[in-house]
Enzyme design. Structure first.
Site, PDB file in Angstrom:
ATOM      1  N   ARG A   1       0.814  -1.213   0.000  1.00 47.02           N
ATOM      2  CA  ARG A   1       0.000   0.000   0.000  1.00 47.02           C
ATOM      3  C   ARG A   1       0.853   1.271   0.000  1.00 47.02           C
ATOM      4  O   ARG A   1       0.509   2.260  -0.648  1.00 47.02           O
ATOM      5  CB  ARG A   1      -0.939   0.014   1.202  1.00 47.02           C
ATOM      6  CG  ARG A   1      -2.135  -0.903   1.020  1.00 47.02           C
ATOM      7  CD  ARG A   1      -3.106  -0.775   2.178  1.00 47.02           C
ATOM      8  NE  ARG A   1      -4.216  -1.711   1.987  1.00 47.02           N
ATOM      9  CZ  ARG A   1      -5.334  -1.430   1.344  1.00 47.02           C
ATOM     10  NH1 ARG A   1      -5.503  -0.224   0.837  1.00 47.02           N
ATOM     11  NH2 ARG A   1      -6.282  -2.334   1.205  1.00 47.02           N
TER      12      ARG A   1
ATOM     13  N   ASP B   1     -13.615   5.444 -10.630  1.00 45.82           N
ATOM     14  CA  ASP B   1     -14.171   6.659 -10.039  1.00 45.82           C
ATOM     15  C   ASP B   1     -13.394   7.859 -10.572  1.00 45.82           C
ATOM     16  O   ASP B   1     -12.541   8.434  -9.901  1.00 45.82           O
ATOM     17  CB  ASP B   1     -14.080   6.587  -8.511  1.00 45.82           C
ATOM     18  CG  ASP B   1     -14.761   7.775  -7.846  1.00 45.82           C
ATOM     19  OD1 ASP B   1     -15.545   8.468  -8.527  1.00 45.82           O
ATOM     20  OD2 ASP B   1     -14.506   8.011  -6.654  1.00 45.82           O
TER      21      ASP B   1
ATOM     22  N   HIS C   1     -18.120  -9.074   1.684  1.00 41.87           N
ATOM     23  CA  HIS C   1     -17.320  -9.775   0.684  1.00 41.87           C
ATOM     24  C   HIS C   1     -17.524  -9.014  -0.627  1.00 41.87           C
ATOM     25  O   HIS C   1     -18.470  -9.271  -1.375  1.00 41.87           O
ATOM     26  CB  HIS C   1     -17.778 -11.226   0.530  1.00 41.87           C
ATOM     27  CG  HIS C   1     -17.581 -12.062   1.749  1.00 41.87           C
ATOM     28  ND1 HIS C   1     -16.410 -12.069   2.467  1.00 41.87           N
ATOM     29  CD2 HIS C   1     -18.410 -12.934   2.386  1.00 41.87           C
ATOM     30  CE1 HIS C   1     -16.515 -12.904   3.491  1.00 41.87           C
ATOM     31  NE2 HIS C   1     -17.726 -13.434   3.463  1.00 41.87           N
TER      32      HIS C   1
END
Length: 401
Positions: free
Chosen positions: A50, A148, A367
């Site tokens: 990350r 997005d 999930h």
């Protein structure tokens, strides 16, 4: 193409993508068998941390072969438990898009309209980097991930390589979506009367000017443009030249590289039947969210009492419908990995709400790979709302920390 609905076109695209993925997987199997190696990798695996997400992803994409890129995508976040059946890759693209298309990164900038992004026309970034962006956009389309990102309609028409409109009013509409103030100014110039005063009122010549990192820049739109005043006789030429520079010439090198990267994965024939609006919906989803439609199409997984008549389910939908739009988007992001509706609307999500035991202090979980919400049977509506809001506002990553 106008005879086919967008749903039919989407099924055609998905079928062709799956065919290419199967072919790439078969190539990998054949290579492993005939080369004598025991390593057969049927997926294109992105294993990233990350804290170095953008750099590692771009390195993986730039070093991968085209045949590897066309395998089904699997994403692994180092040190996390998420197994990618769709949800992990959704989060990866959400995080990548927020960085790549940010004003701070500089490859794209918020257009003057304030509503969409547009390609930065400076030469700060090399062509290889825009090529990687194009490949990333294609990877999302190829693997069915919504993005997005807000880009103007002209971007999608250029991506489709559709012929630029020759009608001047259409080009002006393209400009309006990017820079409404410039659009308004050019319309005033074109229609100003009395015509004989155009030169003295507007005081323009055939030069476009802009600011580049604090330094003033300019370019002549025609030969010796600095010496040519804009008059009633040549104002149409001035507008045409400025439109072409803004929408095409100023970003031609960057967009050509982006398009080259896009075509590494998506052949032009795969999307040639889409209109620009349909391609935008395919890539970014539908902004309109009909949660009544979502409620009517939701499936419930649990014992025989876990139905629409259950007080917890009734309270859940009451809470959802009462949320502000931003929280509804966060709920979708929490459950599905995307805050937009796919083509066809929210009913296409096939949302499932699964009972996760009796009342407890546990937060709801999801999930995202399977669009499934795991919901404890909370004792009151207030507890349900508090637990749900905490989950959707503070979720990030996979597994327990």
């Amino acid at each position: 193409p106008f005879l086919l609905s967008i749903d039919v076109k989407l099924r055609m695209l998905n079928a062709e993508s799956q065919m290419h993925q199967q072919f790439a997987q078969q190539r990998a199997v054949n290579f492993g068998l005939f080369s004598g190696t025991n390593i057969i990798q049927p997926w294109f695996v992105l294993q990233v941390q990350r804290e170095h997400l953008l750099q590692q992803t771009l390195i993986h994409i730039s070093s991968a072969s085209t045949i590897d890129l066309k395998k089904p995508l699997k994403v692994v976040f180092v040190g996390e438990e998420g197994v990618d059946a769709g949800g992990v890759k959704k989060e990866l693209f959400q995080l990548l898009i927020s960085q790549l298309f940010s004003d701070q990164y500089g490859m794209f900038h918020t257009a003057a309209s304030g509503r969409v992004l547009w390609i930065t026309h400076t030469n700060r970034w090399c062509s290889d980097e825009y090529k990687l962006v194009g490949t990333l956009l294609a990877l999302a389309v190829y693997n069915g991930v919504l993005l997005d990102v807000q880009l103007p309609p002209v971007f999608y028409r250029k991506l489709l390589q559709q012929q630029q409109p020759t009608v001047q009013s259409s080009l002006m509409e393209d400009l309006k979506g990017i820079d409404p103030e410039l659009h308004k100014g050019l319309l005033q110039l074109l229609h100003f009367e009395p015509a004989m005063e155009v030169e003295y009122v507007f005081c323009k010549n055939f030069v476009v000017e802009w600011d580049e990192y604090g330094a003033p820049m300019s370019k002549e739109l025609i030969e010796d443009g600095k010496s040519v005043a804009v008059t009633a006789d040549n104002r149409q030429l001035y507008v045409d030249k400025l439109l072409d520079w803004t929408l095409n010439e100023s970003i031609s090198e960057q967009f050509s590289s982006l398009l080259e990267g896009f075509h590494r994965i998506i052949n032009p024939s795969m999307i040639e039947h889409f209109t620009a609006l349909e391609l935008e919906r395919l890539m970014t989803g539908l902004p309109h969210l009909d949660f009544k439609e979502l409620e009517e199409s939701t499936e419930y997984v649990g014992d025989s009492t876990w139905t629409t008549e259950n007080p917890v389910i009734t309270a859940f939908w009451s809470v959802i419908h009462s949320l502000p739009f931003e929280d509804k988007q966060k709920f979708l992001l929490f459950v599905t990995g995307s805050n937009k509706a796919p083509v066809g609307g929210l009913k296409k999500l096939n949302l499932r709400i699964q009972r996760m035991g009796p009342h407890s202090d546990s937060l709801p979980t999801a999930h995202t790979c399977f669009n499934t919400l795991l919901l404890p049977e909370y004792s009151t509506s207030d507890v349900l709302k508090e637990r749900l809001l905490k989950a959707i506002h503070e979720c990030e990553g996979f597994g327990l920390k």
